[in-house]
Design a protein around this motif. Structure first.
Motif, mmCIF file in Angstrom:
data_model
loop_
_atom_site.group_PDB
_atom_site.id
_atom_site.type_symbol
_atom_site.label_atom_id
_atom_site.label_comp_id
_atom_site.label_asym_id
_atom_site.label_seq_id
_atom_site.Cartn_x
_atom_site.Cartn_y
_atom_site.Cartn_z
ATOM 1 N N GLY A 129 5.314 8.949 3.632
ATOM 2 C CA GLY A 129 6.535 9.557 3.106
ATOM 3 C C GLY A 129 7.050 8.937 1.830
ATOM 4 O O GLY A 129 7.936 9.506 1.186
ATOM 5 N N ASN A 130 6.512 7.778 1.439
ATOM 6 C CA ASN A 130 6.998 7.107 0.235
ATOM 7 C C ASN A 130 5.969 7.095 -0.896
ATOM 8 O O ASN A 130 6.049 6.260 -1.801
ATOM 9 C CB ASN A 130 7.423 5.673 0.573
ATOM 10 C CG ASN A 130 8.803 5.628 1.204
ATOM 11 O OD1 ASN A 130 9.812 5.786 0.527
ATOM 12 N ND2 ASN A 130 8.834 5.434 2.515
ATOM 13 N N ALA A 132 -0.641 -1.699 -8.192
ATOM 14 C CA ALA A 132 0.406 -2.198 -7.302
ATOM 15 C C ALA A 132 0.085 -1.832 -5.856
ATOM 16 O O ALA A 132 -0.790 -1.004 -5.580
ATOM 17 C CB ALA A 132 1.761 -1.613 -7.712
ATOM 18 N N LYS A 133 0.812 -2.454 -4.947
ATOM 19 C CA LYS A 133 0.641 -2.189 -3.522
ATOM 20 C C LYS A 133 1.958 -1.713 -2.920
ATOM 21 O O LYS A 133 3.040 -2.119 -3.350
ATOM 22 C CB LYS A 133 0.168 -3.452 -2.790
ATOM 23 C CG LYS A 133 -1.242 -3.900 -3.121
ATOM 24 C CD LYS A 133 -1.597 -5.164 -2.343
ATOM 25 C CE LYS A 133 -3.076 -5.513 -2.447
ATOM 26 N NZ LYS A 133 -3.505 -5.774 -3.828
ATOM 27 N N PHE A 134 1.833 -0.849 -1.920
ATOM 28 C CA PHE A 134 2.998 -0.413 -1.155
ATOM 29 C C PHE A 134 2.602 -0.413 0.310
ATOM 30 O O PHE A 134 1.511 0.043 0.671
ATOM 31 C CB PHE A 134 3.460 0.980 -1.583
ATOM 32 C CG PHE A 134 4.729 1.423 -0.886
ATOM 33 C CD1 PHE A 134 5.965 1.162 -1.452
ATOM 34 C CD2 PHE A 134 4.676 2.051 0.350
ATOM 35 C CE1 PHE A 134 7.134 1.535 -0.806
ATOM 36 C CE2 PHE A 134 5.843 2.434 1.009
ATOM 37 C CZ PHE A 134 7.078 2.174 0.427
ATOM 38 N N TYR A 135 3.497 -0.937 1.161
ATOM 39 C CA TYR A 135 3.199 -1.050 2.589
ATOM 40 C C TYR A 135 4.068 -0.080 3.389
ATOM 41 O O TYR A 135 5.285 -0.043 3.228
ATOM 42 C CB TYR A 135 3.415 -2.493 3.056
ATOM 43 C CG TYR A 135 2.482 -3.467 2.391
ATOM 44 C CD1 TYR A 135 1.197 -3.670 2.875
ATOM 45 C CD2 TYR A 135 2.880 -4.166 1.252
ATOM 46 C CE1 TYR A 135 0.328 -4.570 2.251
ATOM 47 C CE2 TYR A 135 2.017 -5.062 0.622
ATOM 48 C CZ TYR A 135 0.747 -5.251 1.130
ATOM 49 O OH TYR A 135 -0.112 -6.132 0.509
ATOM 50 N N ASP A 136 3.411 0.697 4.259
ATOM 51 C CA ASP A 136 4.074 1.731 5.056
ATOM 52 C C ASP A 136 3.843 1.435 6.535
ATOM 53 O O ASP A 136 2.703 1.394 7.010
ATOM 54 C CB ASP A 136 3.495 3.100 4.678
ATOM 55 C CG ASP A 136 4.247 4.264 5.303
ATOM 56 O OD1 ASP A 136 4.889 4.071 6.356
ATOM 57 O OD2 ASP A 136 4.184 5.376 4.755
ATOM 58 N N LEU A 154 -0.790 1.008 1.748
ATOM 59 C CA LEU A 154 -1.416 0.296 2.861
ATOM 60 C C LEU A 154 -0.547 0.268 4.117
ATOM 61 O O LEU A 154 0.681 0.339 4.039
ATOM 62 C CB LEU A 154 -1.706 -1.139 2.429
ATOM 63 C CG LEU A 154 -2.541 -1.315 1.156
ATOM 64 C CD1 LEU A 154 -2.510 -2.762 0.708
ATOM 65 C CD2 LEU A 154 -3.962 -0.833 1.400
ATOM 66 N N PRO A 155 -1.196 0.129 5.290
ATOM 67 C CA PRO A 155 -0.440 -0.075 6.518
ATOM 68 C C PRO A 155 0.380 -1.363 6.435
ATOM 69 O O PRO A 155 -0.064 -2.354 5.832
ATOM 70 C CB PRO A 155 -1.519 -0.181 7.594
ATOM 71 C CG PRO A 155 -2.719 0.492 7.005
ATOM 72 C CD PRO A 155 -2.642 0.230 5.533
ATOM 73 N N GLU A 188 -1.094 -4.786 7.034
ATOM 74 C CA GLU A 188 -1.921 -5.454 6.039
ATOM 75 C C GLU A 188 -1.121 -6.430 5.182
ATOM 76 O O GLU A 188 -1.699 -7.265 4.483
ATOM 77 C CB GLU A 188 -2.563 -4.412 5.117
ATOM 78 C CG GLU A 188 -3.551 -3.454 5.806
ATOM 79 C CD GLU A 188 -4.801 -4.188 6.238
ATOM 80 O OE1 GLU A 188 -5.294 -5.035 5.454
ATOM 81 O OE2 GLU A 188 -5.288 -3.921 7.346
ATOM 82 N N GLU A 189 0.225 -6.317 5.242
ATOM 83 C CA GLU A 189 1.052 -7.128 4.363
ATOM 84 C C GLU A 189 0.908 -8.617 4.667
ATOM 85 O O GLU A 189 0.796 -9.448 3.764
ATOM 86 C CB GLU A 189 2.503 -6.697 4.471
ATOM 87 C CG GLU A 189 3.406 -7.344 3.432
ATOM 88 C CD GLU A 189 4.811 -6.745 3.403
ATOM 89 O OE1 GLU A 189 5.500 -6.951 2.404
ATOM 90 O OE2 GLU A 189 5.191 -6.086 4.394
ATOM 91 N N LYS A 190 0.894 -8.950 5.952
ATOM 92 C CA LYS A 190 0.770 -10.359 6.312
ATOM 93 C C LYS A 190 -0.582 -10.944 5.898
ATOM 94 O O LYS A 190 -0.684 -12.104 5.510
ATOM 95 C CB LYS A 190 0.969 -10.537 7.824
ATOM 96 C CG LYS A 190 2.390 -10.273 8.273
ATOM 97 C CD LYS A 190 2.562 -10.544 9.763
ATOM 98 C CE LYS A 190 3.999 -10.323 10.200
ATOM 99 N NZ LYS A 190 4.187 -10.579 11.652
ATOM 100 N N LYS A 191 -1.620 -10.109 5.984
ATOM 101 C CA LYS A 191 -2.936 -10.585 5.584
ATOM 102 C C LYS A 191 -2.997 -10.902 4.087
ATOM 103 O O LYS A 191 -3.756 -11.754 3.646
ATOM 104 C CB LYS A 191 -3.987 -9.505 5.906
ATOM 105 C CG LYS A 191 -4.114 -9.184 7.381
ATOM 106 C CD LYS A 191 -5.145 -8.091 7.594
ATOM 107 C CE LYS A 191 -5.243 -7.704 9.078
ATOM 108 N NZ LYS A 191 -6.228 -6.608 9.283
#
Length: 441
Positions: free
Chosen positions: A159-160, A253-257, A432-433, A436-439
């Motif tokens: 959605g983002n 860039a990265k975005f986490y959803d 990304l899910p 995955e942010e913590k990784k």
């Protein structure tokens, strides 16, 4: 030309033959309201619509989302339409209505049996002249907008996508912020700020009224004058929006959803505005790359290589800058980098080679088919007339736009790809899910 190809060509020529000229009458009222009337007595229906030249980009820092908010608020009621009665009145008279907001404009419309033409005009004049903008309605619609944001963006898979791209593609222009705005801005706004916003933008000289369908031009002109003529004009809207510097170096860039499990790659390029000839060419490039299972990217990434679950391309046209987006979901263990490489390979071909004559012919047929479909209903014609006048500054495009597509050449497709779709001009988002942010830390 083989028999099948000839049959397909004749079929699309037959469709194009139904793209009859749309006749219309346009003029201005003394208060600056532009009026467009289209008479079609083939069915007893009429669409009344108003498009205001106000959208998500019309905001100040810290006060985003006002135009979208007003899309909802202006259904609350008027001095002569009770609170919550708008939809009831429309449905009880056999009609339907809706509204939508983009970064550049807001569009309201009703479609009624044609014996309710006067009702439609009265309701839209009430919306423009006598809306009730009160604290109760503001509080109610604030919650409605918050729920819409949760449903469409915050709690919706992928959605983002657009906000993630906008944030990285634009640094200064208001397109950097989502059309729906930020909820803290709406929470902080005062009632007077909302009233001031309405007074500035929702005025006759910042709008176009379109009436299309089973009407009599002379009688409709009188009704339009009766209902809209007395509305006072506002001050001219002056925009001094900041300009963006060209993108000359790839942005990654990265975005986490939190709502997804499968990542997505999104590649974006900043492209020209509504009405620019190059924008029409980019629309054709989109169809070439991703319209249907036989399109280049789908056939290559999904069917042949089996490395993507989905792939697509779209030119999101806007008034100041457009965004050309490509996206893909990986299959299995395929990396986003691999998808980006394969997508770029197809873009490279566009920049270095002319597409085949057969592919080009198919593109032109699709363009004609899309043009016919967009004007195949009274609602579609009303929308096209309003948009062409307000955003393209050329109402006659409703009859002439097909010729723009017909006059595009294979050489222009190559030139436009070279002009806008280069690696150093792109923004890549690894969508990304959240897991995955913590990784990545």
């Amino acid at each position: 030309m083989n028999k099948l190809k000839l049959t397909i060509g004749i079929f699309f020529l037959g469709i194009a033959g139904f793209a009859q000229k749309v006749d219309y009458t346009e003029y201005n009222l003394d208060n600056g309201l532009h009026v467009i009337l289209h008479q079609d007595n083939s069915a007893p229906v009429v669409t009344t619509s108003v498009m205001y030249h106000v959208g998500g980009k019309d905001r100040e820092d810290g006060r985003t989302g006002f135009a979208h908010f007003f899309e909802h608020l202006l259904f609350e009621g008027t001095e002569n339409i009770g609170r919550g009665k708008w939809f009831e009145i429309v449905s009880s008279h056999g009609g339907k209505n809706n509204a939508n907001t983009t970064n550049d404009r807001t569009y309201y419309y009703e479609t009624f049996p044609s014996n309710n033409l006067e009702l439609g005009l009265w309701m839209e004049s009430e919306r423009m002249m006598h809306p009730v903008i009160g604290q109760e309605g503001v509080d109610t619609q604030n919650e409605v907008v918050k729920e819409e944001r949760r449903m469409r963006m915050d709690n919706s898979p992928y959605g983002n996508i657009l906000p993630a791209m906008q944030k990285n593609m634009f640094e200064k222009h208001p397109y950097k912020d989502p059309n729906i705005g930020y909820m803290e801005d709406l929470d902080a706004a005062t009632l007077q700020e909302f009233k001031n916003y309405f007074k500035k933008y929702y005025v006759p000289n910042n709008a176009v009224l379109v009436v299309a369908g089973d009407i009599n031009i002379k009688d409709t002109k009188k009704l339009v004058q009766d209902y809209f003529g007395p509305i006072p004009s506002g001050k001219d809207v002056v925009r001094n929006l900041p300009k963006e510097e060209p993108i000359t170096k790839e942005v990654h860039a990265k975005f986490y959803d939190a709502n997804i499990q499968i990542p997505m790659t999104i590649i974006g390029y900043r492209t020209p505005e509504f009405g620019n000839k190059d924008s029409y060419v980019l629309n054709m490039i989109s169809k070439y790359l991703s319209d249907g299972n036989s399109s280049k990217l789908y056939k290559k990434l999904v069917d042949q290589q089996n490395i993507a679950l989905q792939v697509g391309a779209v030119n999101l046209e806007q008034e100041d800058y457009s965004m050309y987006l490509l996206y893909s979901l990986p299959q299995g263990e395929t990396s986003l980098a691999t998808l980006n490489t394969e997508i770029e390979a197809e873009i490279t071909k566009l920049r270095s080679e002319l597409i085949s004559e057969s592919d080009f012919e198919k593109l032109q047929n699709k363009a004609e088919n899309s043009f016919v479909n967009s004007n195949s209903s009274i609602e579609g014609i009303a929308n096209s007339l309003a948009r062409n006048y307000l955003l393209y500054n050329n109402t006659s495009l409703i009859n002439e736009e097909i010729d723009i597509y017909r006059n595009i050449t294979r050489e222009e497709i190559k030139e436009v790809a070279n002009k806008y779709l280069k690696p150093n001009q792109r923004v890549i988002i690894d969508y990304l899910p959240k897991s995955e942010e913590k990784k990545a830390e």
